[in-house]
Design a protein around this motif. Sequence first.
Motif, mmCIF file in Angstrom:
data_model
loop_
_atom_site.group_PDB
_atom_site.id
_atom_site.type_symbol
_atom_site.label_atom_id
_atom_site.label_comp_id
_atom_site.label_asym_id
_atom_site.label_seq_id
_atom_site.Cartn_x
_atom_site.Cartn_y
_atom_site.Cartn_z
ATOM 1 N N ASN A 203 58.090 76.755 96.459
ATOM 2 C CA ASN A 203 58.699 75.484 96.806
ATOM 3 C C ASN A 203 57.820 74.818 97.571
ATOM 4 O O ASN A 203 57.776 74.776 98.691
ATOM 5 N N PHE A 204 57.325 73.544 96.506
ATOM 6 C CA PHE A 204 56.496 72.744 97.513
ATOM 7 C C PHE A 204 57.283 71.797 98.214
ATOM 8 O O PHE A 204 58.273 71.083 97.507
ATOM 9 N N PRO A 205 56.888 71.350 99.484
ATOM 10 C CA PRO A 205 58.009 70.480 100.230
ATOM 11 C C PRO A 205 57.304 68.912 99.464
ATOM 12 O O PRO A 205 56.563 68.767 98.960
ATOM 13 N N MET A 206 58.242 67.873 100.115
ATOM 14 C CA MET A 206 58.006 66.645 99.930
ATOM 15 C C MET A 206 56.665 66.277 100.352
ATOM 16 O O MET A 206 56.105 66.621 101.365
ATOM 17 N N GLY A 207 55.742 65.721 99.695
ATOM 18 C CA GLY A 207 54.586 65.276 99.998
ATOM 19 C C GLY A 207 53.380 65.965 99.594
ATOM 20 O O GLY A 207 52.048 65.521 99.607
ATOM 21 N N PHE B 210 53.408 82.399 110.223
ATOM 22 C CA PHE B 210 53.138 82.926 108.880
ATOM 23 C C PHE B 210 54.208 83.152 108.118
ATOM 24 O O PHE B 210 54.417 83.066 106.971
ATOM 25 N N ASN B 211 54.998 84.251 108.920
ATOM 26 C CA ASN B 211 56.283 84.839 108.245
ATOM 27 C C ASN B 211 57.131 83.727 107.717
ATOM 28 O O ASN B 211 57.809 83.941 106.668
ATOM 29 N N ALA B 212 57.301 82.790 108.934
ATOM 30 C CA ALA B 212 58.454 81.546 108.694
ATOM 31 C C ALA B 212 58.106 80.890 107.525
ATOM 32 O O ALA B 212 58.883 80.482 106.661
ATOM 33 N N TYR C 252 58.605 78.833 101.967
ATOM 34 C CA TYR C 252 58.122 78.063 100.682
ATOM 35 C C TYR C 252 57.923 79.051 99.452
ATOM 36 O O TYR C 252 57.669 78.702 98.537
ATOM 37 N N VAL C 253 58.258 80.423 99.449
ATOM 38 C CA VAL C 253 58.021 81.498 98.612
ATOM 39 C C VAL C 253 59.237 82.286 98.191
ATOM 40 O O VAL C 253 59.791 82.898 99.214
ATOM 41 N N MET D 222 51.134 87.460 100.023
ATOM 42 C CA MET D 222 51.509 88.212 101.328
ATOM 43 C C MET D 222 52.596 87.605 101.762
ATOM 44 O O MET D 222 52.465 86.252 102.216
ATOM 45 N N MET D 223 53.754 88.177 102.074
ATOM 46 C CA MET D 223 55.069 87.692 102.269
ATOM 47 C C MET D 223 55.269 87.838 103.834
ATOM 48 O O MET D 223 55.975 86.938 104.652
#
Length: 622
Positions: free
Chosen positions: A197-201, A325-327, A332-333, A388-389
């Motif tokens: 999920n790419f954010p705006m911008g 990193f985790n957040a 986004y994934v 890596m999640m």
Amino acid sequence: MPSSKTKVNAHVIGCVKRYLNKKGVIIEVVTEGTKTQFLVRFDEESQPQLVTARAIMLDPAFVSPSPQQVRQAFVAAGGGDSGLQAAIAMGAVPVFSTIANPNQEIQQQREPTENQAVSSNAEEQVDDEDSDVEESNHPAFGDIPDNSIPGLLGHPASETPLVCEDPSLKPHGLTWTHVESISMDECTAQPKHTVINFPMGIVPDVDNIYSMWSLFFPYCIMDSCIKSTSERLQKKKYQGTTENELEKWFGITLARTLFERQGRDLWRSEFYSQSCCLPAVFGIRYGMSRNRYDEIQSCLQFGTFSDEQLLENPWLPVQCFIDGFNATRVKYVNPGTYLLIDEIMSPWLGLDADYAMNGVPHRTKIERKPKGIGVELKAVCDCMSSIMMQLEICEGALRQSQKKYEDQYGSGTAVTLRMTSSWHGKAHIVVGDSAFSSVATAVALKQNGTYFVGIVKTASKMYPKQFMQTHHFEERGAHIALSATVQCNKVFAVSWLDGKRKDLVSTCGTTLPASPAQRTRQQVVVSSTSGVKTRPYIRYTPRCNIVASFFDNFHKIDVHDHLRQGVLKLEQHWLTKNWVHRLFATLIGVVATDCYFASKLLYPHQMSELPFLQYIDKHMEK
């Protein structure tokens, strides 16, 4: 034991396809107050021989009988003393119970129990070929005294009853039952695909790979990093840093992995006489001098912490990066169907806290790892994309025991629940190696709406390990499946033969055929013209769906590690005596590797032939 006898009514309720490499039938015998199941094995002359017996007593009061009572029961049932001895010799170790008071009369009219209802269902699903056995006065039995056969529970028709009560099928009190096949998958959710999920911008572009870095790097810590790093720089009379300069510093740090030469040689603008490589000219190429690069590296940190805070939690200097990193990954994934949990290493041969105040708080040694001394991190990876999640530092036994779920479960189960909590209730399938796999892990995840499949080695509590290890397979690729119910959750145990036995535990999947395992092997060929030579060939090994779901996914983190440690080698290029910087080098390598796998997921055709280091080089040019 009462002396009265009753005529029996015997009929077939099931067929044993394979028992001790013999064929036989299960015959149910009904007497007054007793329903008994016998296994009748046929010898070479097709003569029936009683091997073992099981009964359902209407009276619930049971005690364990003596060996003499067991022998008398077998003899009275028509099996004879020789039949009992033969059963014991072949490994049939029955467990019996009998009524507490043999002289107590059993009530003649009672409603059927739940177990008897199960046996009745089994009678209705018998194959037609098994119905040829006579229904009365079977020669193997004759007249049976009332209450003489000890009691045992029945089995559903969908499962093949194991005709003897093998103690190895009741590990720690959990009863396992053999199943011929698992044709219905417990996981009914639709397969999931990884979505970024790419954010705006931020617009994904294969020619602008910096967009991937902007997505996967935890920019939520950037302000804290800039502030704390600038404070240390200013204390040393250096100029403070900015976000743009820090990003440039990250890029130069990754670019160092593209060259064999290190140190000031990377900033030389003239040709280096002792090397055939062209000068790297980092100063001209990236616009940062070597002195400025060293200044930022020596002062880099992610936050400012007091001595009291560090005493309470010595991992604070890197914990903020890992939390970010985790957040970022959760935000986004969206991972695919399978999630893999394993461990990764950040190699560290420097000081630890046992010998120095500035040493690493805890160091782990894992002999099987290529670089097995350092800081261990538990990791969760999306199997479809290899991104890596989640990451979690192994902080030592004391601090680990204070984390969530540790007071309820073992360490393997607790860390699995913690690291997959963001996807509980979403019907994902967690794949785990032996450090995380157990019956307890499978059940705990199932109770949280998540499925599990993993290989069992040492954490074998409640798992029929002994039975699996002694089961005889006829050929390579064969498997056996058992099932059990734990707290209303169905659990499966599958053992598969592929050179060595592989014992798996699962809460989903089937035993239907899946794609075979493929391994390249070498065959020696003798020719009169060319002599002896080897020829490669592919060996195919049959496997079922549960086995395939594990072995198709369990290596994903190892592939990620190979690219990060074996190809990028950032920890080797960034030499440091600061354990925080070593962990940061590992985390930067994880982020860069994730960018590569994300690009391969989004642009499979453009990225199919692009090696990892060329990807990094292309990223640096942007």
